[in-house]
Design an enzyme around this catalytic site. Structure first.
Site, mmCIF file in Angstrom:
data_model
loop_
_atom_site.group_PDB
_atom_site.id
_atom_site.type_symbol
_atom_site.label_atom_id
_atom_site.label_comp_id
_atom_site.label_asym_id
_atom_site.label_seq_id
_atom_site.Cartn_x
_atom_site.Cartn_y
_atom_site.Cartn_z
ATOM 1 N N LYS A 70 -2.165 85.537 17.895
ATOM 2 C CA LYS A 70 -2.490 84.241 18.793
ATOM 3 C C LYS A 70 -2.576 83.200 18.033
ATOM 4 O O LYS A 70 -2.796 82.936 16.969
ATOM 5 C CB LYS A 70 -3.752 84.681 19.714
ATOM 6 C CG LYS A 70 -3.262 85.690 20.800
ATOM 7 C CD LYS A 70 -4.309 85.753 21.841
ATOM 8 C CE LYS A 70 -3.934 86.942 23.132
ATOM 9 N NZ LYS A 70 -4.802 87.210 23.735
ATOM 10 N N ARG B 18 -6.191 95.398 20.847
ATOM 11 C CA ARG B 18 -4.903 95.419 21.430
ATOM 12 C C ARG B 18 -3.872 94.511 20.273
ATOM 13 O O ARG B 18 -4.168 93.378 20.009
ATOM 14 C CB ARG B 18 -4.845 94.458 22.752
ATOM 15 C CG ARG B 18 -3.580 94.212 23.339
ATOM 16 C CD ARG B 18 -3.724 93.567 24.685
ATOM 17 N NE ARG B 18 -2.303 93.509 25.243
ATOM 18 C CZ ARG B 18 -1.462 92.359 25.199
ATOM 19 N NH1 ARG B 18 -2.093 91.388 24.062
ATOM 20 N NH2 ARG B 18 -0.412 92.276 25.665
HETATM 21 C C1 YH5 Z 1 -5.749 90.031 25.815
HETATM 22 O O1 YH5 Z 1 -6.350 89.110 25.046
HETATM 23 N N1 YH5 Z 1 -3.251 88.982 26.033
HETATM 24 S S1 YH5 Z 1 -0.691 88.672 26.600
HETATM 25 C C2 YH5 Z 1 0.190 84.341 22.844
HETATM 26 C C3 YH5 Z 1 0.347 84.788 21.372
HETATM 27 C C4 YH5 Z 1 0.198 86.120 20.981
HETATM 28 C C5 YH5 Z 1 0.053 87.054 21.812
HETATM 29 C C6 YH5 Z 1 1.156 82.703 20.778
HETATM 30 N N2 YH5 Z 1 -2.561 90.382 27.720
HETATM 31 C C7 YH5 Z 1 -4.459 89.965 26.392
HETATM 32 O O2 YH5 Z 1 -0.548 88.833 23.882
HETATM 33 N N3 YH5 Z 1 -4.669 91.871 27.757
HETATM 34 C C8 YH5 Z 1 -2.233 89.387 26.784
HETATM 35 O O3 YH5 Z 1 0.752 83.973 20.509
HETATM 36 C C9 YH5 Z 1 -3.994 90.785 27.293
HETATM 37 N N4 YH5 Z 1 -6.417 90.848 26.399
HETATM 38 C C10 YH5 Z 1 -5.861 91.673 27.254
HETATM 39 N N5 YH5 Z 1 -6.723 92.896 27.915
HETATM 40 C C11 YH5 Z 1 -0.768 87.442 25.635
HETATM 41 C C12 YH5 Z 1 -0.584 87.637 24.350
HETATM 42 C C13 YH5 Z 1 -0.365 86.719 23.129
HETATM 43 C C14 YH5 Z 1 -0.222 85.401 23.578
#
Ligand code: YH5
Length: 289
Positions: free
Chosen positions: A226, A260
Protein backbone atom coordinates in the site's frame (compact mmCIF):
# COMPACT_ATOMS: atom_id res chain seq x y z
CA UNK A 1 -9.01 -18.12 25.69
CA UNK A 2 -10.43 -21.54 24.87
CA UNK A 3 -9.08 -23.29 21.80
CA UNK A 4 -12.60 -23.70 20.39
CA UNK A 5 -12.89 -19.93 19.95
CA UNK A 6 -9.83 -19.92 17.68
CA UNK A 7 -11.38 -22.05 14.95
CA UNK A 8 -13.51 -20.38 12.31
CA UNK A 9 -15.94 -22.55 10.33
CA UNK A 10 -15.75 -21.18 6.79
CA UNK A 11 -18.51 -23.10 4.97
CA UNK A 12 -17.17 -26.42 6.21
CA UNK A 13 -13.49 -25.56 5.77
CA UNK A 14 -11.69 -24.73 8.98
CA UNK A 15 -9.59 -21.65 9.50
CA UNK A 16 -7.35 -22.25 12.50
CA UNK A 17 -6.42 -18.97 14.17
CA UNK A 18 -4.54 -20.46 17.12
CA UNK A 19 -1.50 -19.27 15.13
CA UNK A 20 -1.47 -16.26 12.77
CA UNK A 21 -2.12 -17.04 9.10
CA UNK A 22 -1.77 -15.52 5.66
CA UNK A 23 -4.64 -14.47 3.36
CA UNK A 24 -3.57 -14.41 -0.30
CA UNK A 25 -5.01 -11.64 -2.50
CA UNK A 26 -6.59 -12.65 -5.80
CA UNK A 27 -7.80 -9.64 -7.77
CA UNK A 28 -10.34 -10.25 -10.48
CA UNK A 29 -10.76 -6.61 -11.48
CA UNK A 30 -9.71 -5.66 -15.01
CA UNK A 31 -7.91 -2.60 -13.62
CA UNK A 32 -6.23 -4.04 -10.53
CA UNK A 33 -2.98 -2.13 -10.21
CA UNK A 34 -0.68 -4.98 -9.28
CA UNK A 35 -1.72 -7.79 -11.57
CA UNK A 36 -3.34 -5.85 -14.41
CA UNK A 37 -6.41 -8.06 -14.46
CA UNK A 38 -4.39 -10.99 -15.70
CA UNK A 39 -6.44 -13.36 -13.55
CA UNK A 40 -9.76 -12.74 -15.19
CA UNK A 41 -9.64 -16.02 -16.97
CA UNK A 42 -10.73 -18.89 -14.78
CA UNK A 43 -7.74 -21.13 -15.35
CA UNK A 44 -5.29 -18.35 -14.59
CA UNK A 45 -7.15 -17.47 -11.40
CA UNK A 46 -7.13 -21.09 -10.27
CA UNK A 47 -3.44 -21.45 -11.08
CA UNK A 48 -2.56 -18.31 -9.15
CA UNK A 49 -4.66 -19.51 -6.19
CA UNK A 50 -3.01 -22.94 -6.24
CA UNK A 51 0.41 -21.31 -6.14
CA UNK A 52 -0.66 -19.29 -3.11
CA UNK A 53 -1.95 -22.47 -1.42
CA UNK A 54 1.39 -24.18 -2.11
CA UNK A 55 3.16 -21.15 -0.65
CA UNK A 56 1.22 -21.58 2.58
CA UNK A 57 -1.85 -19.35 2.32
CA UNK A 58 -4.59 -20.33 4.78
CA UNK A 59 -7.34 -18.49 2.88
CA UNK A 60 -7.71 -16.78 -0.53
CA UNK A 61 -9.44 -13.39 -0.83
CA UNK A 62 -11.21 -12.85 -4.16
CA UNK A 63 -12.07 -9.25 -5.03
CA UNK A 64 -13.99 -7.89 -8.01
CA UNK A 65 -14.56 -4.26 -6.98
CA UNK A 66 -11.68 -1.81 -7.23
CA UNK A 67 -11.65 0.37 -4.12
CA UNK A 68 -8.95 2.68 -5.42
CA UNK A 69 -9.82 6.39 -5.25
CA UNK A 70 -11.25 7.40 -8.62
CA UNK A 71 -12.05 3.85 -9.71
CA UNK A 72 -15.42 3.66 -11.50
CA UNK A 73 -18.31 2.06 -9.57
CA UNK A 74 -19.02 -1.56 -10.46
CA UNK A 75 -22.59 -2.79 -11.02
CA UNK A 76 -23.93 -5.86 -9.20
CA UNK A 77 -24.02 -7.78 -12.48
CA UNK A 78 -20.45 -6.83 -13.41
CA UNK A 79 -19.13 -7.79 -9.97
CA UNK A 80 -21.01 -11.10 -10.09
CA UNK A 81 -19.66 -11.81 -13.58
CA UNK A 82 -16.12 -11.26 -12.33
CA UNK A 83 -16.33 -13.02 -8.99
CA UNK A 84 -18.90 -15.80 -9.09
CA UNK A 85 -17.22 -18.20 -11.57
CA UNK A 86 -13.91 -17.82 -9.73
CA UNK A 87 -15.46 -18.45 -6.32
CA UNK A 88 -17.36 -21.51 -7.60
CA UNK A 89 -14.21 -23.00 -9.08
CA UNK A 90 -11.91 -22.19 -6.15
CA UNK A 91 -14.41 -23.37 -3.53
CA UNK A 92 -14.69 -26.68 -5.37
CA UNK A 93 -11.00 -27.25 -6.06
CA UNK A 94 -9.10 -25.73 -3.15
CA UNK A 95 -8.61 -27.32 0.25
CA UNK A 96 -8.65 -23.89 1.96
CA UNK A 97 -11.55 -21.43 2.33
CA UNK A 98 -12.31 -18.69 -0.17
CA UNK A 99 -13.02 -15.20 1.13
CA UNK A 100 -14.87 -12.64 -0.98
CA UNK A 101 -14.05 -8.94 -0.84
CA UNK A 102 -17.48 -7.40 -1.43
CA UNK A 103 -19.94 -4.87 0.02
CA UNK A 104 -22.99 -5.80 -2.04
CA UNK A 105 -25.74 -7.95 -0.49
CA UNK A 106 -26.59 -9.59 -3.84
CA UNK A 107 -22.96 -10.65 -4.27
CA UNK A 108 -22.82 -11.93 -0.68
CA UNK A 109 -25.88 -14.13 -1.25
CA UNK A 110 -24.63 -15.55 -4.54
CA UNK A 111 -21.07 -16.27 -3.41
CA UNK A 112 -22.37 -17.92 -0.23
CA UNK A 113 -24.40 -20.28 -2.45
CA UNK A 114 -21.31 -20.87 -4.55
CA UNK A 115 -19.26 -22.03 -1.56
CA UNK A 116 -17.50 -18.92 -0.26
CA UNK A 117 -16.18 -19.32 3.28
CA UNK A 118 -15.88 -15.71 4.51
CA UNK A 119 -17.32 -12.29 3.70
CA UNK A 120 -14.71 -9.54 3.72
CA UNK A 121 -16.46 -6.17 3.56
CA UNK A 122 -14.40 -2.96 3.43
CA UNK A 123 -17.67 -1.13 4.24
CA UNK A 124 -18.31 -3.19 7.38
CA UNK A 125 -21.79 -4.32 6.24
CA UNK A 126 -23.02 -0.73 5.90
CA UNK A 127 -24.69 -1.08 2.49
CA UNK A 128 -28.45 -1.47 2.58
CA UNK A 129 -29.25 -5.18 2.98
CA UNK A 130 -25.64 -6.25 3.56
CA UNK A 131 -26.05 -7.07 7.23
CA UNK A 132 -29.09 -9.27 6.52
CA UNK A 133 -27.27 -11.01 3.67
CA UNK A 134 -24.25 -11.69 5.87
CA UNK A 135 -26.44 -13.03 8.71
CA UNK A 136 -28.35 -15.26 6.26
CA UNK A 137 -25.11 -16.66 4.85
CA UNK A 138 -24.06 -17.98 8.25
CA UNK A 139 -20.47 -17.19 7.26
CA UNK A 140 -17.77 -15.46 9.29
CA UNK A 141 -17.29 -11.80 8.37
CA UNK A 142 -14.44 -9.31 8.36
CA UNK A 143 -15.53 -5.79 9.31
CA UNK A 144 -13.15 -3.11 8.06
CA UNK A 145 -13.03 0.54 9.05
CA UNK A 146 -13.34 3.07 6.24
CA UNK A 147 -13.78 6.84 6.49
CA UNK A 148 -16.30 7.82 3.80
CA UNK A 149 -16.44 6.09 0.43
CA UNK A 150 -13.48 4.81 -1.62
CA UNK A 151 -13.97 7.54 -4.24
CA UNK A 152 -13.48 10.38 -1.76
CA UNK A 153 -11.88 8.78 1.29
CA UNK A 154 -8.41 10.30 0.75
CA UNK A 155 -9.68 13.89 0.54
CA UNK A 156 -8.24 15.38 3.75
CA UNK A 157 -9.13 12.65 6.24
CA UNK A 158 -9.21 14.11 9.76
CA UNK A 159 -9.49 12.48 13.17
CA UNK A 160 -8.99 13.97 16.62
CA UNK A 161 -7.69 10.58 17.80
CA UNK A 162 -7.58 8.05 14.99
CA UNK A 163 -6.98 4.98 17.17
CA UNK A 164 -9.86 5.76 19.52
CA UNK A 165 -12.21 6.65 16.67
CA UNK A 166 -11.45 3.56 14.59
CA UNK A 167 -11.77 1.41 17.71
CA UNK A 168 -15.17 2.95 18.53
CA UNK A 169 -16.35 2.43 14.96
CA UNK A 170 -15.36 -1.25 14.96
CA UNK A 171 -16.76 -1.84 18.46
CA UNK A 172 -20.07 -0.41 17.26
CA UNK A 173 -20.13 -2.56 14.13
CA UNK A 174 -19.34 -5.68 16.18
CA UNK A 175 -22.23 -4.80 18.51
CA UNK A 176 -24.60 -4.29 15.56
CA UNK A 177 -23.56 -7.61 13.99
CA UNK A 178 -23.95 -9.47 17.27
CA UNK A 179 -27.42 -7.99 17.74
CA UNK A 180 -28.32 -9.13 14.23
CA UNK A 181 -27.18 -12.68 14.94
CA UNK A 182 -23.52 -12.97 14.00
CA UNK A 183 -21.68 -14.18 17.09
CA UNK A 184 -18.45 -12.44 18.04
CA UNK A 185 -16.58 -15.73 17.51
CA UNK A 186 -17.40 -15.36 13.81
CA UNK A 187 -16.29 -11.72 13.46
CA UNK A 188 -12.89 -10.37 12.41
CA UNK A 189 -12.01 -6.68 12.60
CA UNK A 190 -9.63 -4.62 10.50
CA UNK A 191 -8.55 -0.97 11.00
CA UNK A 192 -8.49 -0.49 7.22
CA UNK A 193 -5.02 0.74 6.37
CA UNK A 194 -5.19 3.33 3.58
CA UNK A 195 -8.97 3.68 3.67
CA UNK A 196 -9.49 7.33 4.55
CA UNK A 197 -6.23 7.76 6.43
CA UNK A 198 -3.07 9.81 6.05
CA UNK A 199 0.38 8.27 6.53
CA UNK A 200 0.37 9.58 10.11
CA UNK A 201 -3.01 7.94 10.80
CA UNK A 202 -1.87 4.62 9.33
CA UNK A 203 1.30 4.64 11.44
CA UNK A 204 -0.62 5.38 14.64
CA UNK A 205 -3.01 2.51 13.93
CA UNK A 206 -0.11 0.16 13.27
CA UNK A 207 1.71 1.32 16.41
CA UNK A 208 -1.38 0.67 18.56
CA UNK A 209 -2.85 -2.36 16.82
CA UNK A 210 -2.84 -4.31 20.09
CA UNK A 211 -5.81 -2.21 21.24
CA UNK A 212 -8.01 -3.93 18.65
CA UNK A 213 -7.34 -7.57 19.55
CA UNK A 214 -10.06 -7.76 22.22
CA UNK A 215 -12.87 -6.61 19.93
CA UNK A 216 -13.72 -9.90 18.25
CA UNK A 217 -12.30 -13.26 17.12
CA UNK A 218 -9.23 -11.70 15.53
CA UNK A 219 -7.60 -8.75 13.82
CA UNK A 220 -6.96 -8.85 10.07
CA UNK A 221 -4.54 -6.37 8.48
CA UNK A 222 -4.02 -5.44 4.85
CA UNK A 223 -0.90 -3.35 4.38
CA UNK A 224 0.74 -5.25 1.53
CA UNK A 225 2.18 -2.90 -1.14
CA UNK A 226 0.00 0.00 0.00
CA UNK A 227 0.88 3.65 -0.45
CA UNK A 228 1.92 4.04 3.21
CA UNK A 229 4.90 1.81 2.37
CA UNK A 230 5.47 3.73 -0.86
CA UNK A 231 5.42 7.07 0.99
CA UNK A 232 7.88 5.89 3.64
CA UNK A 233 10.31 4.34 1.16
CA UNK A 234 9.64 6.34 -2.00
CA UNK A 235 9.42 3.15 -4.08
CA UNK A 236 6.89 1.88 -6.64
CA UNK A 237 4.41 -0.95 -5.87
CA UNK A 238 6.69 -3.68 -7.20
CA UNK A 239 9.42 -2.73 -4.70
CA UNK A 240 7.35 -2.69 -1.49
CA UNK A 241 7.84 -6.26 -0.28
CA UNK A 242 10.44 -5.61 2.44
CA UNK A 243 8.55 -2.62 3.80
CA UNK A 244 5.30 -4.60 3.75
CA UNK A 245 6.95 -7.45 5.68
CA UNK A 246 8.27 -5.03 8.30
CA UNK A 247 4.74 -3.67 8.78
CA UNK A 248 3.31 -7.21 8.92
CA UNK A 249 5.78 -8.14 11.68
CA UNK A 250 4.82 -5.06 13.72
CA UNK A 251 1.17 -6.11 13.41
CA UNK A 252 1.86 -9.77 14.21
CA UNK A 253 3.90 -8.85 17.26
CA UNK A 254 0.84 -7.07 18.64
CA UNK A 255 -1.41 -10.06 18.02
CA UNK A 256 -2.77 -9.71 14.46
CA UNK A 257 -4.22 -13.06 13.35
CA UNK A 258 -4.54 -12.67 9.57
CA UNK A 259 -2.16 -10.87 7.20
CA UNK A 260 -3.71 -10.06 3.82
CA UNK A 261 -0.97 -10.00 1.20
CA UNK A 262 0.02 -10.30 -2.45
CA UNK A 263 3.29 -12.02 -1.44
CA UNK A 264 2.28 -15.21 0.29
CA UNK A 265 5.56 -17.14 0.44
CA UNK A 266 7.57 -14.32 2.02
CA UNK A 267 4.78 -13.35 4.41
CA UNK A 268 4.35 -16.95 5.60
CA UNK A 269 8.06 -16.95 6.49
CA UNK A 270 7.67 -13.74 8.48
CA UNK A 271 4.58 -15.18 10.23
CA UNK A 272 6.48 -18.36 11.20
CA UNK A 273 9.39 -16.45 12.72
CA UNK A 274 7.09 -14.05 14.56
CA UNK A 275 4.77 -16.75 15.90
CA UNK A 276 7.70 -18.84 17.15
CA UNK A 277 9.22 -15.93 19.07
CA UNK A 278 5.84 -14.78 20.40
CA UNK A 279 5.04 -18.30 21.67
CA UNK A 280 7.97 -17.89 24.09
CA UNK A 281 5.86 -15.38 26.00
CA UNK A 282 3.17 -18.04 26.43
CA UNK A 283 3.48 -19.80 29.83
CA UNK A 284 2.15 -23.03 28.30
CA UNK A 285 5.32 -23.24 26.18
CA UNK A 286 8.00 -25.02 28.23
CA UNK A 287 10.82 -22.73 29.30
CA UNK A 288 13.98 -23.11 27.23
CA UNK A 289 16.23 -21.61 29.90
C1 YH5 B 1 -7.71 -4.32 3.65
O1 YH5 B 1 -6.80 -3.60 4.05
N1 YH5 B 1 -7.64 -3.77 1.15
S1 YH5 B 1 -8.33 -3.72 -1.49
C2 YH5 B 1 -3.77 0.05 -2.72
C3 YH5 B 1 -2.50 -0.46 -2.85
C4 YH5 B 1 -2.26 -1.80 -2.58
C5 YH5 B 1 -3.26 -2.62 -2.20
C6 YH5 B 1 -1.56 1.47 -3.91
N2 YH5 B 1 -9.35 -5.07 0.60
C7 YH5 B 1 -8.10 -4.38 2.27
O2 YH5 B 1 -5.40 -4.22 -1.42
N3 YH5 B 1 -9.84 -5.97 2.81
C8 YH5 B 1 -8.43 -4.19 0.16
O3 YH5 B 1 -1.43 0.29 -3.24
C9 YH5 B 1 -9.16 -5.20 1.92
N4 YH5 B 1 -8.43 -5.09 4.51
C10 YH5 B 1 -9.46 -5.89 4.10
N5 YH5 B 1 -10.11 -6.62 5.03
C11 YH5 B 1 -7.01 -2.50 -1.54
C12 YH5 B 1 -5.65 -3.06 -1.67
C13 YH5 B 1 -4.56 -2.13 -2.08
C14 YH5 B 1 -4.80 -0.81 -2.34
Amino acid sequence: MGVSTMLLDCAGKRLDLSQPVVMGVLNVTPDSFSDGGRYRSLDTALLRAEIMVAEGAAIIDVGGESTRPGAPPVSVQEELDRVLPVVERLARELSIPVSVDTSKPEVMREVARAGAGLINDVRALHMSGALDAAVASGLPVCLMHIRGEPATMQQEPRYSDVVTEVHAFLADRVRVCEAAGIPRERILVDPGFGFGKTLDHNLRLLRHLDRFTGLAAGVLVGISRKSMIGLLLNVPVDDRLSGSLAAAVIALWQGAKIIRTHDVRETVQAVCVCAAARAMGDPSVTSGR
